[in-house]
Design a protein around this motif. Structure first.
Motif, mmCIF file in Angstrom:
data_model
loop_
_atom_site.group_PDB
_atom_site.id
_atom_site.type_symbol
_atom_site.label_atom_id
_atom_site.label_comp_id
_atom_site.label_asym_id
_atom_site.label_seq_id
_atom_site.Cartn_x
_atom_site.Cartn_y
_atom_site.Cartn_z
ATOM 1 N N GLU A 1 10.283 -0.266 -2.164
ATOM 2 C CA GLU A 1 10.319 -1.732 -2.273
ATOM 3 C C GLU A 1 10.596 -2.177 -3.711
ATOM 4 O O GLU A 1 10.245 -3.288 -4.097
ATOM 5 C CB GLU A 1 9.003 -2.352 -1.776
ATOM 6 C CG GLU A 1 8.764 -2.230 -0.278
ATOM 7 C CD GLU A 1 9.666 -3.136 0.573
ATOM 8 O OE1 GLU A 1 10.590 -3.751 0.023
ATOM 9 O OE2 GLU A 1 9.438 -3.191 1.793
ATOM 10 N N HIS A 23 1.960 -5.356 -3.385
ATOM 11 C CA HIS A 23 2.400 -5.524 -1.994
ATOM 12 C C HIS A 23 1.561 -4.621 -1.092
ATOM 13 O O HIS A 23 1.501 -3.409 -1.304
ATOM 14 C CB HIS A 23 3.880 -5.179 -1.853
ATOM 15 C CG HIS A 23 4.278 -5.000 -0.425
ATOM 16 N ND1 HIS A 23 4.062 -5.981 0.526
ATOM 17 C CD2 HIS A 23 4.828 -3.958 0.243
ATOM 18 C CE1 HIS A 23 4.475 -5.544 1.699
ATOM 19 N NE2 HIS A 23 4.927 -4.310 1.558
ATOM 20 N N HIS A 47 -0.607 -4.259 3.097
ATOM 21 C CA HIS A 47 -0.569 -4.556 4.535
ATOM 22 C C HIS A 47 -1.982 -4.817 5.064
ATOM 23 O O HIS A 47 -2.408 -4.150 6.013
ATOM 24 C CB HIS A 47 0.046 -3.370 5.301
ATOM 25 C CG HIS A 47 1.394 -2.942 4.807
ATOM 26 N ND1 HIS A 47 1.799 -1.630 4.777
ATOM 27 C CD2 HIS A 47 2.423 -3.663 4.314
ATOM 28 C CE1 HIS A 47 3.026 -1.560 4.306
ATOM 29 N NE2 HIS A 47 3.430 -2.776 3.996
ATOM 30 N N HIS A 92 5.191 -8.163 8.540
ATOM 31 C CA HIS A 92 5.150 -7.040 7.613
ATOM 32 C C HIS A 92 3.844 -7.008 6.818
ATOM 33 O O HIS A 92 3.026 -6.116 7.037
ATOM 34 C CB HIS A 92 6.377 -7.141 6.693
ATOM 35 C CG HIS A 92 6.505 -6.019 5.723
ATOM 36 N ND1 HIS A 92 7.686 -5.677 5.132
ATOM 37 C CD2 HIS A 92 5.589 -5.172 5.203
ATOM 38 C CE1 HIS A 92 7.513 -4.656 4.323
ATOM 39 N NE2 HIS A 92 6.240 -4.337 4.349
#
Ligand SMILES: [Zn+2]
Length: 228
Positions: free
Chosen positions: A81, A100, A102, A163
């Motif tokens: 990413e 980032h 989840h 996502h």
């Protein structure tokens, strides 16, 4: 394969990686974290390597890339990413770190395509408003990066549709704190929706809080941000 440059920054980012895992924001090798390295020859980015287990990562295994995504030294390949992280640094000069992840409750909102309103006082002060949802794009693509930057706007967090979560901050520690705050907000938002809906913040309080957010950001710009 390993590097001893930027040792203090490597140690800080590694500690943030471990905290992310222990806080339950990521599992296994998912998630990625980076930090802007400001120096005379143009900014560089210290970033987690591709496929790394964030809890097991050694500081020396973090990769350094330039603003085009090219590795600066012979290191492990950078996160898949990387384009997302670079787009944020290029589009938001105030940002010193990108996280980032989840996490479950933020991901529920991202899958539902629900913008999270700023229901808690501290959210506007620290994030700048509600957490918008970026349009869907395939992971690792320039399109995902552009959509995320658009949703982020001048705020400190955005959801990536179907996502996960993206947060930014002046430092890795602040970007992590913003992730924890948004995940708590997402949890409160989703549980509140089970009770029939949330009461929004009073408009006057929200306005004062937005003012505080803007003042804080202006103060950071004025200090020249030497410490990221
Ligand atoms: Zn992801």
């Amino acid at each position: 394969m390993t590097s001893t440059r930027w040792q203090g920054e490597r140690a800080r980012l590694q500690r943030v990686c471990v905290r992310l895992v222990r806080a339950g924001l990521v599992t296994g090798s998912s998630g990625n974290v980076s930090m802007r390295l400001r120096h005379g020859g143009g900014d560089l980015v210290l970033i987690t390597p591709r496929g790394a287990d964030l809890e097991e990562l050694a500081p020396s295994q973090l990769a350094i890339i330039d603003m085009e995504g090219e590795p600066v030294e012979e290191e492990l390949p950078p996160s898949s990413e990387s384009a997302l992280h670079l787009a944020v640094y290029l589009g938001r000069p105030d940002v010193g770190a990108v996280v980032h992840t989840h996490p479950v409750f933020s991901s529920v909102a991202a899958v539902a395509g629900r913008e999270i309103p700023p229901l808690l006082d501290e959210v506007i002060i620290k994030i700048g408003g509600g957490v918008r949802v970026a349009e869907h794009a395939f992971p690792g693509t320039e399109e995902l990066a552009a959509n995320a930057l658009h949703a982020l706007g001048d705020r400190m967090a955005a959801l990536l549709r179907n996502h996960g979560l993206l947060t930014v901050g002046k430092s890795p520690e602040t970007a992590l704190e913003n992730s924890l705050l948004v995940e708590r907000l997402a949890q409160v938002f989703l549980y509140t929706s089970l009770t029939g809906g949330a009461n929004p913040l009073p408009a006057e309080a929200a306005s004062v809080e937005k003012e505080l957010y803007m003042m804080q950001r202006a103060a950071e710009r004025e200090t020249g941000d030497p410490e990221v």
